[in-house]
Each structure stands twice: as C-alpha cells, then as structure tokens.
Scaffold this active site. Sequence first.
Site, PDB file in Angstrom:
ATOM      1  N   CYS A 311       0.688  -1.009   0.163  1.00 51.51           N
ATOM      2  CA  CYS A 311      -0.070  -0.092   0.377  1.00 51.51           C
ATOM      3  C   CYS A 311       1.356   1.283  -0.354  1.00 51.51           C
ATOM      4  O   CYS A 311       1.656   1.246  -1.223  1.00 51.51           O
ATOM      5  CB  CYS A 311      -1.196  -0.315   0.948  1.00 51.51           C
ATOM      6  SG  CYS A 311      -2.151   0.919   1.157  1.00 51.51           S
ATOM      7  N   ILE A 312       0.917   2.159   1.347  1.00 48.80           N
ATOM      8  CA  ILE A 312       1.699   3.132   1.176  1.00 48.80           C
ATOM      9  C   ILE A 312       3.092   2.853   1.172  1.00 48.80           C
ATOM     10  O   ILE A 312       3.935   3.466   0.829  1.00 48.80           O
ATOM     11  CB  ILE A 312       1.032   4.240   2.117  1.00 48.80           C
ATOM     12  CG1 ILE A 312       1.597   5.568   2.215  1.00 48.80           C
ATOM     13  CG2 ILE A 312       1.159   3.535   3.436  1.00 48.80           C
ATOM     14  CD1 ILE A 312       1.215   6.667   3.212  1.00 48.80           C
TER      15      ILE A 312
END
Length: 580
Positions: A311-312
């Site tokens: 994800c991030i």
Amino acid sequence: MAVSRTPPSTKEFDREFRAQIAQMTAGLAPTAFTTAFADWAMHLALSPAKQQELRRHALERLHDTWSFALRALGGQAVTPADGFDGSPEKRFAAQGWSQFPFNVYARAYQNNLALMKEAVRDVAGVTDYHAQLLEFAVRMVLDASSPANYLASNPELLTLTQSEQGQNLVRGLAHWVEDVKRTLDGAAPAGTEDFEVGKTVAVTPGKVVYRNELIELIQYEPATRDVHAEPLLVVPAWIMKYYILDLSARNSMVRYLVEQGHTVFMISWKNPDESDRGLGMDDYIDQGFRAALDAVSAIVPKRKVHAVGYCIGGTLLAIGAAALARDGDRRLASMTMFAAQTDFSEPGELAFFINPAQLALLEATMHKKGVLESKQMGGAFAMLRAQDLIWQPIVDQYVKGERNGMMDLMAWNADGTRMPWRMHSEYLYRLYLDNELASNRFPVGGRPIRLSDIGVPMFVVGTETDHVAPWHSVYKVDNLVRSDDFTFLLTSGGHNAGIVPGPVNPRRHYRTKTRRLADPHLAPEDWMAAASRHEGSWWPAWQQWLAAHSSARAKPPAMGAPGAGYKVLGSAPGQYVRQR
C-alpha cells in the site's frame, strides 16, 4: 497591565474556520459537492433534449411504479424484478419481497435508483470528475434510503421480529448500548479483545533489533536449517499496524516466508501523536526505509536485499528505491509491491475525497490536531462501500440482533493509527493531487527522483476489487520503471483480503504475466486477456519468484549485530505496535 496578543494571520484564521466546518460536515467539503451540482445544473439547463429525455423517462418510471402497484394490489405475488427495465437489486430477491406492499416499496426504489443515476450521467459539458462526484452522492443517498434498511419496510426483518417475539430488537438495543459505551470510552469494537497483539496475532517469533523515533525493526527467527542468502525487508503501510502481514498462523505471510527459508525483517511504525506533527515524507524515507535498510545491510552484510512494500509502504519503497538508484546505491536485489500506487492520475473511488476543497478542509483538521485520527480515515473508506460497511452491519447488529464473529483481519482493521499533519499533507497534495512522483517532480533530500532509474527485478501485485488502489492504477508502474524483469500479478479479492489469503486458499485465483523491457506495453484489458490464470493463493508463485531471484542458501544470520550497533532490544512484536 494588559497582555497584548498578536492577532492570528488571515491564513491561520481561515484554517481554523475550515477545521470548524469539517467538524460539522463529518470532514466532507460542501463546496466540492455544490460545485459539482452547479456544474451539472447549469449544463443540464443548456441541454433541452436531455431535459426532455429525463422527463420522458421519469414519466415512464412513474407509470411503471403505479402499474406494478396495481398488479400487486390485485393480490398477485409479483417480484420487484418482474418486468423491470434495468438491473434488479439482489437484496430484494427473498420471497417476502414478492408480497404487497413490500414489492411496491422495492419496485419504487429500483425506479428511483435508475432515474437518479441516469440524471447525472451523460450531461454534455459536465466534467468527468463532477459527474463521478454526483454519482457518488446519489449512491450515498440511495444506500441510506433503501427499504431493506428499515424494519417497517423490510418483510424479512418483520418476519424475524415476529418469530422471535421481538427478542432480536432487545438484543439489538443491547448491542447498540454496548457500542455507544465503547465509543464514548474510546474502546475497540466488541470481539477485538480476542485478538491480542503478541498473543493471538503478531506471534511469529522474532526480535526487535533497531529502534528510532519513527520505527522499530523486527528480525524474525529462522525456521529452517539454512536460508536463502538474500534477506527480505518489508515496508508495510503506516496507515495501519504492520501485523496484517503476521495475523493468525493460517494466514501469516511472515510465518509462511520464514518457513520457506527466507530471512525476514519487518518495519513496525510508531503511532504518531501531536508531538510528531512536523514529520514529513523525507523523515519517513530517511528514518524509516533507509534506516531499516542500513540495519539489514549491517546484520546480513555483503548481501543484497529483497525489498517489499504494501500500500502506501509500497509507494514509499518506490520513492526510496528511486532515490537509491539516483545516488548509485545498488543494495536492492529486487522490489515487490502489494496494492501500491505510483501514478495517481486515476486513483479510483478515493478521488471523491481528493480535490482541492476536500484537501483544504482535511489539512485544516490535521493542522489543528497535529494528526489525522484513524477513525476519520476509516470513515472515508467505509463510505466507499456504505451498503456493505455501514448499513448492512447496522441492520445485522441492531435490528436482527446478530453479532458476526470477529475475525483476525477485522480486529486488525479496528486497530488504526494516526497520520502526522505534515507527512499526510505532503502525501495527499504532492502525490495524489499533483502526481509529482509519476511526472519526475517529487524531491527526496531536495533533489528530484525518477522512477525510470529503477532497474531491479520487480514483482507487482494488484487485487481485482480494490477500492483503495485499483489494479488499473497499480499496473501503471509498468510504464514508469525500466526493469527488464517485470512480473505483474492480479489476484481475486480486495485491498486487504486479496493480499493475505494464506498460502492455501481454494476460493482464490490469480493471473500473472512477466514482460521484458523490449516487450511492447500491454493496456490493462490486453494484459488481462494475455495473462495466464491459476487457481488458489498467489503466495507460492511469489515465493518461487523470490527463490529464483536469490542466490545459494546459506547459514541463517545472527539475530542483530551488536558490533555494528544493532543489538537485540526485546522480543517481537515490540513496543510501537501496541501504541494506542
């Protein structure tokens, strides 16, 4: 003597005002929706043919509702889908919805749904973004107004209540009282107490071998007599706790990798508070990714590192890898990215919350508190799937009186973290809004980086039903890097469940394809047609890729490296993951 006070600047006053507005609107920017509505209304006024078409369709839908009601009044059992011009709602499929007046409620709702969706589509001149924003607003209104959500208009709920003589409502009231009390006390949802970090989840044996003001680094103990020579460094998202990758024994990615002979290091991010408001993206790169990579290189010297980002965390990994390549640092053996975006030109449904007006409101809220609370972020994600994540749970728990069993993934999802003001503002403005990373304008240490400098082998995973990082957006990284060994894998499931299906899962499937730098780029639809499909979990395919990109097996490294300044500080899961 009176103490003189310097009046706040115009900017600070306006920021405080926006923060107050955000409290009244649950963080949604009213200007974004009113601007979209004005755009739609003005262009609809300039489209007389479209107006005439909508009037005609409105009369047709009204006529259909009344005709259906007359048929239902005659005592005939007719389903809401009978003769309906459009896609019928699956939630009205039960037998009870064939009886009057419930079938009329459902038919009227379906006609309203179809008409409202049609009204905001294909109006010439309206920007695509405004049209999407209005469709989202319409969906929110329609999800909230569905007759399936209310006791008086839902025959299934009425039958249940009658059969249980109202005991379901008694249980539902008790659940509501308990949930309100937990909310006021700041406690986690019911059932999460069964998933305690370090006891039932995040239990893979390991040691904390490094700690700074932002991260702890966990080195997991080997489970095999020899290991693949190159270690793995996992960079999880700091939006949530790292242990989504170390849940229960059946679906712990960390445990699986260790059992396959990999030496695994995991970053555990600090849960920031107001004192961390000034932490920015450079801090997350320097004190996060680079500090962890330095530690891994010291503990497992003279070996390159397989870097993994989720994800991030995957976005941060891409930024960090590009900075390493820019500076001539060749310590990475490969990169793996799970559901991580690098080109934010098409961020999917999160775009509803990414516009200048919305970000100005969010930035004001974060600046006032110093952090963005996890509940506010979780609320935005829930709105993207309001029927499944808001309304259906309300019906199940407070009307049916049912508590669905808590699962490890659900308990993890309730264990959120905060975001520092500066970092999150930079992330949203520079990456989402301005797309600086994909356009080679994002700076690290004051100098811009280029993703095209990344040439290491890459394994990128997208998920089919991802509402946070749509796979079409994740796939865009193929156009940005110059890796000559690029594998893209698309798995069934969503942003979380698709990533952690466990090593064996017969209900899952995935597609995969590898390309070389000289191969022509495939559009997402062409890639889907060309990729090979496989049944089961994708973990074994990735593990085989990692093994193929590793050198000969070797003796497991020692835990930590005291001589290099990385002594064992305690047992996993460490301190930061327990912070509330």
